[in-house]
Design an enzyme around this catalytic site. Structure first.
Site, PDB file in Angstrom:
ATOM      1  N   ASP A 240      -7.763  -8.151   6.299  1.00 61.64           N
ATOM      2  CA  ASP A 240      -8.741  -8.086   7.546  1.00 61.64           C
ATOM      3  C   ASP A 240      -9.331  -6.366   7.515  1.00 61.64           C
ATOM      4  OD1 ASP A 240      -6.220  -6.914   8.563  1.00 61.64           O
ATOM      5  OD2 ASP A 240      -7.810  -6.407  10.163  1.00 61.64           O
TER       6      ASP A 240
ATOM      7  N   LYS B  24      -1.468  -1.450  -4.591  1.00 61.85           N
ATOM      8  CA  LYS B  24      -2.261  -0.327  -5.144  1.00 61.85           C
ATOM      9  C   LYS B  24      -1.184   0.719  -5.692  1.00 61.85           C
ATOM     10  CE  LYS B  24      -5.398  -0.740  -1.043  1.00 61.85           C
ATOM     11  NZ  LYS B  24      -5.844  -0.160   0.186  1.00 61.85           N
TER      12      LYS B  24
ATOM     13  N   ASP C  33       0.805  -1.291  -0.052  1.00 65.48           N
ATOM     14  CA  ASP C  33      -0.228  -0.059   0.019  1.00 65.48           C
ATOM     15  C   ASP C  33       0.916   1.357   0.076  1.00 65.48           C
ATOM     16  OD1 ASP C  33      -1.936   1.882   0.310  1.00 65.48           O
ATOM     17  OD2 ASP C  33      -2.639   1.083   2.189  1.00 65.48           O
TER      18      ASP C  33
ATOM     19  N   VAL D   6      -9.690  -3.071   0.810  1.00 67.95           N
ATOM     20  CA  VAL D   6     -10.265  -4.632   0.399  1.00 67.95           C
ATOM     21  C   VAL D   6      -9.899  -5.533   1.668  1.00 67.95           C
ATOM     22  CG1 VAL D   6     -10.087  -4.240  -2.044  1.00 67.95           C
ATOM     23  CG2 VAL D   6      -8.202  -5.000  -0.660  1.00 67.95           C
TER      24      VAL D   6
ATOM     25  N   ARG E 134     -10.715 -12.239   7.297  1.00 68.95           N
ATOM     26  CA  ARG E 134      -9.734 -12.981   6.750  1.00 68.95           C
ATOM     27  C   ARG E 134      -9.986 -14.289   5.992  1.00 68.95           C
ATOM     28  NH1 ARG E 134      -5.103 -10.116   8.493  1.00 68.95           N
ATOM     29  NH2 ARG E 134      -5.264  -9.304  10.778  1.00 68.95           N
TER      30      ARG E 134
HETATM   31  P1  IMP Z   1       1.658  -0.141   4.028  1.00 73.23           P
HETATM   32  O1  IMP Z   1       2.701  -0.023   5.125  1.00 73.23           O
HETATM   33  O2  IMP Z   1       0.927   1.316   4.093  1.00 73.23           O
HETATM   34  O3  IMP Z   1       2.095  -0.579   2.628  1.00 73.23           O
HETATM   35  O4  IMP Z   1       0.557  -1.089   4.676  1.00 73.23           O
HETATM   36  C1  IMP Z   1       0.668  -2.176   4.681  1.00 73.23           C
HETATM   37  C2  IMP Z   1      -0.275  -3.208   5.535  1.00 73.23           C
HETATM   38  O5  IMP Z   1      -1.357  -2.346   5.671  1.00 73.23           O
HETATM   39  C3  IMP Z   1      -0.634  -4.237   4.660  1.00 73.23           C
HETATM   40  O6  IMP Z   1       0.192  -5.401   5.096  1.00 73.23           O
HETATM   41  C4  IMP Z   1      -1.953  -4.584   5.448  1.00 73.23           C
HETATM   42  O7  IMP Z   1      -1.973  -5.237   6.306  1.00 73.23           O
HETATM   43  C5  IMP Z   1      -2.608  -3.315   5.637  1.00 73.23           C
HETATM   44  N1  IMP Z   1      -3.436  -2.814   4.674  1.00 73.23           N
HETATM   45  C6  IMP Z   1      -3.193  -1.953   3.626  1.00 73.23           C
HETATM   46  N2  IMP Z   1      -4.160  -1.865   2.562  1.00 73.23           N
HETATM   47  C7  IMP Z   1      -5.240  -2.426   3.041  1.00 73.23           C
HETATM   48  C8  IMP Z   1      -6.366  -2.889   2.440  1.00 73.23           C
HETATM   49  O8  IMP Z   1      -7.021  -2.517   1.645  1.00 73.23           O
HETATM   50  N3  IMP Z   1      -7.133  -3.692   3.286  1.00 73.23           N
HETATM   51  C9  IMP Z   1      -6.620  -4.314   4.474  1.00 73.23           C
HETATM   52  N4  IMP Z   1      -5.421  -4.262   4.781  1.00 73.23           N
HETATM   53  C10 IMP Z   1      -4.751  -3.305   4.129  1.00 73.23           C
HETATM   54 MG    MG Z   2      -3.989  -5.535   8.368  1.00 73.14          MG
END
Ligand code: IMP
Ligand code: MG
Length: 180
Positions: A160, A132, A104, A154, A166
């Site tokens: 989750d 994304k 993300d 999502v 999950r």
């Molecule tokens: P990041 O550090 O922003 O890349 O976020 C990573 C973590 O956020 C992922 O490993 C997920 O656990 C959670 N996450 C990010 N986007 C989503 C989503 O759309 N649905 C569920 N969990 C998400």
């Molecule tokens: Mg999560």
């Protein structure tokens, strides 16, 4: 549970087919080096993906699991502390494949990759089920990506909301009132 979903983004059979393709690409990419592979998976979002993916990988591997917790200080300037558990396996000179559910904003994966590199693996590759593209930073380029998706929250297939959903076999979007 089904009635909580507004729409399905990726149905279960497409997920299964894509995971098998990813496993084939991963297997090809390692070739003869497959002897020293350590899979490191980030809990909890990756568990379903991990379980399906590794059963398609035809080589010996060691499996390490890690947890990452994020604490956002509300009063601080967007400050965020990541608490990472150590992987309980030697990684030095090993071929490490890091597995996560979704790329993300990339904050989690950047921090985890930095940590793992300190342990001097022979190489470090990254496999994510989802990305994304509109949010993923340019400096984190996974070696293997399942699906690029639009910027929506999502759930399902390991992902989750409030620790729920999950176990839903599809990836989808909840009814908006449930996110409130
Ligand atoms: P990041 O550090 O922003 O890349 O976020 C990573 C973590 O956020 C992922 O490993 C997920 O656990 C959670 N996450 C990010 N986007 C989503 C989503 O759309 N649905 C569920 N969990 C998400
Ligand atoms: Mg999560």
């Amino acid at each position: 549970m089904e009635q909580d979903f507004a729409r399905i983004l990726i149905p279960r059979d497409r997920i299964q087919a894509r995971v098998a393709e990813m496993a084939e690409a991963i297997t090809k990419s390692y070739g003869d080096e497959a002897r020293e592979i350590v899979i490191v998976a980030i809990l909890s979002g990756s568990v379903i993906f991990l379980a399906d993916l590794i059963r398609h990988l035809p080589f010996k591997m060691k499996l390490g699991l890690m947890t990452v917790s994020r604490y956002r200080g509300a009063a601080t300037s967007g400050g965020e502390t990541l608490l990472k558990s150590a992987v309980d396996l030697p990684l030095e000179n090993r071929h490490v494949l890091l597995i996560d559910d979704i790329l993300d904003s990339g904050g989690t994966l950047r921090a985890v990759c930095e940590d793992l590199r300190k342990q001097r693996p022979a190489d470090l590759k990254l496999a994510v089920l989802l990305r994304k593209p509109s949010k993923a930073p340019k400096d984190i380029i996974p070696d293997f990506v399942g699906f690029d998706i639009e910027d929506v929250f999502v759930v399902g297939y390991g992902l989750d909301f409030n620790s729920q959903y999950r176990n839903w076999p599809d990836i989808g979007v909840l009814r908006p009132e449930l996110y409130a």
